[in-house]
Motif scaffolding. Structure first.
Motif, PDB file in Angstrom:
ATOM      1  N   THR A 250       0.804  -1.221   0.000  1.00  0.00           N
ATOM      2  CA  THR A 250       0.000   0.000   0.000  1.00  0.00           C
ATOM      3  C   THR A 250       0.838   1.273   0.000  1.00  0.00           C
ATOM      4  OG1 THR A 250      -1.801  -1.096   1.132  1.00  0.00           O
ATOM      5  CG2 THR A 250      -1.737   1.268   1.285  1.00  0.00           C
ATOM      6  N   ILE A 251       1.831   1.287   0.875  1.00  0.00           N
ATOM      7  CA  ILE A 251       2.667   2.500   0.948  1.00  0.00           C
ATOM      8  C   ILE A 251       3.408   2.691  -0.377  1.00  0.00           C
ATOM      9  CG2 ILE A 251       4.674   3.541   2.078  1.00  0.00           C
ATOM     10  CD1 ILE A 251       2.278   3.702   3.839  1.00  0.00           C
ATOM     11  N   ALA A 252       3.936   1.588  -0.913  1.00  0.00           N
ATOM     12  CA  ALA A 252       4.645   1.673  -2.195  1.00  0.00           C
ATOM     13  C   ALA A 252       3.714   2.211  -3.279  1.00  0.00           C
ATOM     14  CB  ALA A 252       5.190   0.304  -2.589  1.00  0.00           C
ATOM     15  N   ASP A 253       2.456   1.789  -3.229  1.00  0.00           N
ATOM     16  CA  ASP A 253       1.472   2.258  -4.202  1.00  0.00           C
ATOM     17  C   ASP A 253       1.292   3.774  -4.082  1.00  0.00           C
ATOM     18  OD1 ASP A 253      -0.551   2.496  -6.010  1.00  0.00           O
ATOM     19  OD2 ASP A 253      -2.067   1.489  -4.801  1.00  0.00           O
TER      20      ASP A 253
ATOM     21  N   GLU B 105       2.111  -4.893  11.887  1.00  0.00           N
ATOM     22  CA  GLU B 105       2.262  -4.033  10.716  1.00  0.00           C
ATOM     23  C   GLU B 105       3.089  -4.749   9.644  1.00  0.00           C
ATOM     24  OE1 GLU B 105       4.492  -0.179  10.823  1.00  0.00           O
ATOM     25  OE2 GLU B 105       2.457   0.631  10.744  1.00  0.00           O
ATOM     26  N   PRO B 106       2.681  -4.674   8.405  1.00  0.00           N
ATOM     27  CA  PRO B 106       3.500  -5.276   7.345  1.00  0.00           C
ATOM     28  C   PRO B 106       4.810  -4.503   7.160  1.00  0.00           C
ATOM     29  CG  PRO B 106       1.402  -4.431   6.476  1.00  0.00           C
ATOM     30  CD  PRO B 106       1.479  -3.999   7.889  1.00  0.00           C
ATOM     31  N   ASP B 107       5.727  -5.107   6.445  1.00  0.00           N
ATOM     32  CA  ASP B 107       7.014  -4.468   6.181  1.00  0.00           C
ATOM     33  C   ASP B 107       6.884  -3.612   4.910  1.00  0.00           C
ATOM     34  OD1 ASP B 107       9.587  -3.726   5.775  1.00  0.00           O
ATOM     35  OD2 ASP B 107      10.441  -5.754   5.767  1.00  0.00           O
ATOM     36  N   TYR B 108       6.338  -2.402   5.087  1.00  0.00           N
ATOM     37  CA  TYR B 108       6.118  -1.519   3.930  1.00  0.00           C
ATOM     38  C   TYR B 108       7.418  -1.197   3.198  1.00  0.00           C
ATOM     39  CZ  TYR B 108       1.613  -0.487   6.235  1.00  0.00           C
ATOM     40  OH  TYR B 108       0.394  -0.577   6.813  1.00  0.00           O
ATOM     41  N   ALA B 109       8.481  -0.979   4.004  1.00  0.00           N
ATOM     42  CA  ALA B 109       9.739  -0.493   3.436  1.00  0.00           C
ATOM     43  C   ALA B 109      10.302  -1.466   2.403  1.00  0.00           C
ATOM     44  CB  ALA B 109      10.757  -0.254   4.544  1.00  0.00           C
ATOM     45  N   ARG B 110      10.104  -2.779   2.696  1.00  0.00           N
ATOM     46  CA  ARG B 110      10.623  -3.791   1.770  1.00  0.00           C
ATOM     47  C   ARG B 110       9.959  -3.663   0.405  1.00  0.00           C
ATOM     48  NH1 ARG B 110      13.831  -5.857  -0.439  1.00  0.00           N
ATOM     49  NH2 ARG B 110      13.884  -8.009  -1.176  1.00  0.00           N
ATOM     50  N   CYS B 111       8.659  -3.396   0.386  1.00  0.00           N
ATOM     51  CA  CYS B 111       7.938  -3.243  -0.888  1.00  0.00           C
ATOM     52  C   CYS B 111       8.381  -1.987  -1.624  1.00  0.00           C
ATOM     53  CB  CYS B 111       6.434  -3.202  -0.637  1.00  0.00           C
ATOM     54  SG  CYS B 111       5.767  -4.792  -0.138  1.00  0.00           S
ATOM     55  N   VAL B 112       8.603  -0.926  -0.842  1.00  0.00           N
ATOM     56  CA  VAL B 112       9.103   0.308  -1.456  1.00  0.00           C
ATOM     57  C   VAL B 112      10.440   0.032  -2.139  1.00  0.00           C
ATOM     58  CG1 VAL B 112      10.019   2.609  -0.936  1.00  0.00           C
ATOM     59  CG2 VAL B 112       7.885   1.845   0.113  1.00  0.00           C
TER      60      VAL B 112
END
Lengths: 730, 730
Positions: free
Chosen positions: B223-226, B599-606
């Motif tokens: 989501t954050i990456a999006d 919390e998911p690992d947003y940073a990894r997706c970014v």
């Protein structure tokens, strides 16, 4: 006239005789049991009903156009008096070829099925030689028409006119007969393309997806229409397309030869008849190649492909040898250079075919990657199919680009300033590529026959062994169809280039006809129209890339390619929608249909496809004819040339993209059906079916229709050249 | 120098001051509660991490290219000594604009959400004025850079050089600074496009389709990456794209002005600064327009659209009036004609925007028909979306074609032979279209801010009333985004045309630099290089449509458009595949993620999107830069011009097709989500989602990337013109 010319009409008769021989041989074999005969008869009737309807529409169109040309020739004096007749014969012979080819194909399918009961080789032989009837009829009638006109016009415009101007008039007049072939091809290819995919997509959406019954299941009311579609689109449509390329490339090259050697009367005649002779030699070698196509029992797919390849390879190698012999016998100037151009054309065709195979066959990575993308659903299948199709345009474009340069340089003696000779080289490269059309078209027309044979086996409930044999033949047909499409678009591109160059010759005749004997340049320079070179015309009309008229012509040409595809895509969508409604209706309304107790109303589905195809092609067809005329009248010669080039460079790439995406989706689906990635019925298979359905209009309607658009717009420009120079506004 | 010129740097400073003002105003507002601040900070960090990574890659690229240009300038003497510096500043200022724009956008989203808690108008105001920061920074920095160089070069090449040749040198030198902007745009638009769709498609495929959780759900690791992607692609990418068009069109028009009025020293200077003055006036009027954008509480979607339109309309109407005033004050020759060209440019932009709206908005038939085709499944959605997208190319092409003709005729006094003046008219039409970029870009950059605000509201779990308000703003952003894309490609086309014409000027400078002072024609004619006209150059290099070099250039140009799209499509597919793997892995590996407990690992997706975007753009970016150089070195000037035109005419149509298909699929899905045809979760909705997913890379990656390709290949050709004339092989 040169005695060696008579080789041309003689071989055209030989081609027709062999076609008749193959047809009779095929008719002697048995069509199988009553059920098989009945199904074949359904398909044949449907196909003929479609053809009848199409010829009716075509007939009206030809009456109108002949009237237009007559006014231009006899009232406005913008064309010579032969044009209306040339136009008519071009259309008539192309139609005749389609009629014979389709008749043969629809007689051959059940016979192929029946032969498959006992032998794979027997089935291959019937299917392939019936396909060869189409191939030989196309090249035979094409060359015959060309020969008749050449003889007749030589009688009326004898060499005594002096300086070789008679040959310029003769060749530019003959060129307009390509317009008839072009118009016929428009209806056959576009109408046929819409027909076949409306039936296929519509039938599949209800049958396979909703009702869950297999392809070619006799319970599906659209099955017969689907089988008719194979004949209509892939036999008659493909045939008319290549008939046009074949005649167009020969005629354009002759016209370029007459122009390039103007003033050297002896050499000029040789340059004019050289493309005809190459084509004639190709006929003989195609017939030889056809006899080499056979296989052994229990042949693998590879063996089968090898059998077909052997025939084509033999013809190709022989034409390389014999075309040089012809050029030497003819004693044309720079024979080795011109021969180089011919070889370049052949090799370009082969490279495009191989690239198509690489990008669309499941034995290679690209299609396998598309198949693997089913893991994340249909959307990624579509994205990766579109992406791969776009990438696949690189090799064919590079092949054509290198082909253009080499063909030009070989024929011009490696001199870029010898533009006339160089363009003649590009034309003769196209002739080289198409010289063995007799056998290459046979492998194309063979496909739908094998496909129909499989359909007949399924519907007749024959054993699995038979179905396995017909499946093997059908699968082979898919490979040859993909290669054939690459070949069709490649030859269309080279033919369009040759037409482009010969447009200038038509322009010259047009100018002389309205009495503009001298070109007066802005700088005050004056050049006699009759002796002006191609470069003179380019400078006179400022056909350069800074001229806004040229630029807008190119924008419109590029846009026309996309618009034409969009219109045909949506046409398939709409016509398929009607088919869906009808099949759903029959499933509801006819009791016992799903149990196989009562027969569906096949004829109604055939009718829907027929009417849909004819109605839906009205707008795209009209646009293809009217836009070049309108552009010419509004913006004049530079815009018309821009239009042709814009449509060519954008349309060629778009056509390759669409054909390859469609082919790759088709084979990705088949790859999964063979048991990979979960096999039939898996989630992956469902995603692949969606890709395949999108690919149907890509590869069989819109993509191939672009070949026609590119050539037709050039042809319309050519026949309207006189009108453009006389009446353009800006 | 003319005193009125100082209006240009002054307005550029004014633009930057207003940008700072809007930024400070926005920063004063509250960012909301801790959760909202945390989410915004995640997005901001991700966006800055991406930008940092991108600037690192861009930095390496700029070092290499500066070295190449330095060798060309100082060792080979093929370019003037300023080029390496001009290149660097062009890239630097473009990068700076992207940095400010994105910083502002990422600070603004949570503040917009927070404002939406109490008021729709407050939220619109924050979002729009933050978008305006991007708009004003782009035009401000662009004009500032142009002003600085113009002043500096005037100092080094004073008018005393005589005959106005100083202005020719100055303008052609400045043109090369566009290369820096072009290179920066390549990375921002293509890299950003791949980034945003890898995150979007990858996240949706697992989140929406597999796990069945809604968009922007905080449980989805992507989501954050999006949300980062929206900023990266639609703010920074779009900004860099239009920065390039803006500067490119002004600089090219100045160069065309210097060439067209060569010898009339006074008028020449006026023609050179006229495009700068129009642009400067546009800045003032954009700022005025920005203040008119506001709405009332409880505004309907129509009211909101009306608010934005009012701002743009006011700016557009005022620029029509004031541009004439400027031309009259400047006392340029043929002021009404040139003014006509400016108006033509503006109107062309509006027509393209309206056509885009018609073909992509669910309030009109085309998109509704696509939505209805969901009835027969995803395949027909794709077919009908592709078909409609292709058809939708007709109006924009006709608009551009008519625009070209009228802009040419107005500026040339209705004389097709006045090519220099006419091309100046086409250039100034592009400037006219882009003159109000300050406000039009604001409406573009507003979209992702509103989108992110909605995402923030969803993730922060704010009430439905807030979400409804942000949804209304977001939906408005979708409409403006589609129109903005039409505008971006339209301006890219006109800019590319202007660049095409100015290429000849670079050629002239290149020839003079290597000492070819006289053009010797094949006919023996000799013309001084310095005084040769555009048509002379066309004839000298035989840049006509029969020259095989021109034809192969065009084939390659057309192919490059498709190849580039195919590569970027597949890049998105691959990068999205990696995202899918990662999201699936996190769903498996992180316990409690689906219950919202951890919390998911947003940073990894970014990180995955960042790395994927940088790696995947390597091949397409290299091709876009190397192909024009290779074509130039192999086949020379005619092939390079062919390449530019081929890429332009095919790429423009392809870009419109892809943007409109993508937009229509998006809105067809939204149309169903609004409750039509079964609404959310229905079979129709599922089919529409597949269409939307295919459309994502169409409209946000491949389509917009073509703008860059078209302009970049022209820019590369321009800076390499000296190399081409010195070293080309054939």
């Amino acid at each position: 006239m040169n005695d060696i010319f008579w080789f041309v009409p003689i071989t055209s008769i030989i081609a027709l005789m062999f076609a008749l021989y193959f047809f009779k041989q095929m008719m002697k074999t048995s069509e199988g049991n009553d059920r098989m005969i009945a199904i074949a008869s359904h398909v044949r009737k449907g196909a003929m009903a479609y053809l009848k309807q199409q010829y009716k529409v075509v007939g009206i169109f030809f009456v109108i156009m002949t009237a237009v040309f007559s006014v231009m020739a006899y009232v406005l004096n913008l064309q010579n008096p032969w044009v209306p007749f040339a136009f008519l014969t071009g259309g008539f012979f192309s139609g005749l070829a389609g009629f014979f080819g389709m008749k043969t194909a629809t007689y051959a399918s059940a016979r192929t099925t029946n032969a498959a009961i006992s032998s794979l080789n027997g089935a291959l032989r019937i299917a392939f030689r019936s396909g060869a009837v189409m191939g030989l009829v196309v090249v035979g009638l094409g060359l015959l028409d060309i020969s008749i006109w050449f003889v007749a016009l030589n009688y009326f415009y004898p060499v005594e006119l002096g300086d070789g101007h008679n040959l310029v008039i003769i060749t530019t007049t003959m060129l307009t007969f390509g317009m008839g072939a072009s118009a016929q091809a428009l209806f056959a290819r576009v109408g046929g393309g819409i027909y076949t995919k409306a039936a296929d997509v519509g039938g599949d959406l209800v049958g396979k997806v909703e009702a869950g019954i297999p392809e070619d299941d006799p319970r599906n009311p659209a099955t017969i229409a689907d089988n008719v579609g194979d004949n209509v689109g892939d036999v008659a449509g493909m045939g008319a397309d290549l008939y046009e390329s074949y005649c167009g490339s020969i005629l354009a090259t002759s016209a370029l030869g007459a122009a390039a050697f103007l003033g050297e009367t002896d050499m000029q005649l040789k340059a004019v008849i050289a493309p005809m002779l190459i084509a004639a030699m190709g006929i003989i070698l195609s017939i030889i190649g056809i006899f080499f196509v056979k296989t052994k029992e229990g042949a693998t797919q590879k063996d089968l492909l090898h059998s077909l390849s052997r025939g084509i390879n033999i013809s190709s190698i022989l034409i390389i040898i014999f075309s040089l012999a012809i050029l030497l016998v003819l004693d044309i100037s720079n024979p080795y250079g011109i021969w180089g151009s011919i070889v370049v054309g052949l090799v370009t065709g082969i490279i495009i075919g191989k690239a198509t195979e690489y990008y669309t066959s499941a034995t290679y990575k690209p299609t396998q990657i598309i198949a693997e993308s089913t893991g994340t659903g249909p959307a990624t299948v579509i994205i990766s199919g579109l992406g791969t199709g776009m990438i696949s345009t690189a090799i064919p474009v590079i092949a054509v680009v290198v082909g253009i340069v080499l063909a030009f340089l070989f024929a011009s003696g490696f001199d870029f300033t010898q533009m006339g000779l160089g363009l003649y080289g590009i034309g003769i490269a196209a002739v080289g590529m198409l010289s063995t059309l007799g056998i290459t078209l046979a492998t194309d027309a063979y496909g739908p026959i094998a496909d129909n044979a499989g359909g007949n086996a399924e519907m007749s409930g024959l054993g699995t062994e038979v179905r396995k044999r017909t499946d093997a033949l059908d699968s082979l047909g898919n490979t040859t169809a993909a290669t054939g499409k690459g070949f069709a678009i490649g030859s269309a591109a080279l033919t369009a280039l040759a037409l482009l160059a010969s447009y200038i010759e038509e322009l010259k005749i047009g100018l002389l006809r309205i009495g503009e004997d001298v070109l007066v340049f802005a700088s005050g320079l004056k050049i006699d129209t009759a002796s002006a070179t191609l470069v003179d015309f380019m400078n006179y009309y400022e056909v350069n890339l800074m001229n806004p008229k040229v630029l807008i012509g190119m924008f419109i040409g590029s846009m026309m390619s996309f618009l034409f595809c969009g219109l045909t895509m949506n046409a398939v969508g709409r016509a398929a929608g009607k088919m869906v409604d009808e099949v759903r209706r029959q499933f509801r309304a006819i009791p016992g249909i799903m149990e196989g107790k009562s027969e569906p109303d096949y004829a109604r589905c055939v009718e829907i496809s027929t009417i849909g195809a004819q109605r839906e092609m009205l707008i795209p067809a009209s646009l293809a004819i009217l836009v070049p005329i309108a552009v010419g009248l509004l913006f004049g010669v530079p815009a018309v040339i821009g239009l042709m080039v814009g449509a060519l460079v954008a349309g060629f790439v778009l056509a390759v993209f669409m054909a390859n995406s469609g082919g790759a989706w088709d084979n990705a689906k088949k790859y999964i059906e063979e048991g990979h990635l979960g096999g039939k019925g898996s989630r992956a298979h469902k995603a692949a079916i969606i890709g395949d359905t999108v690919g149907d209009p890509f590869k069989d309607t819109s993509g191939p229709s672009l070949n026609i658009l590119i050539k037709l717009m050039s042809m319309v420009s050519i026949v309207m050249a006189g009108l453009t120079v006389a009446f353009s506004v800006l």
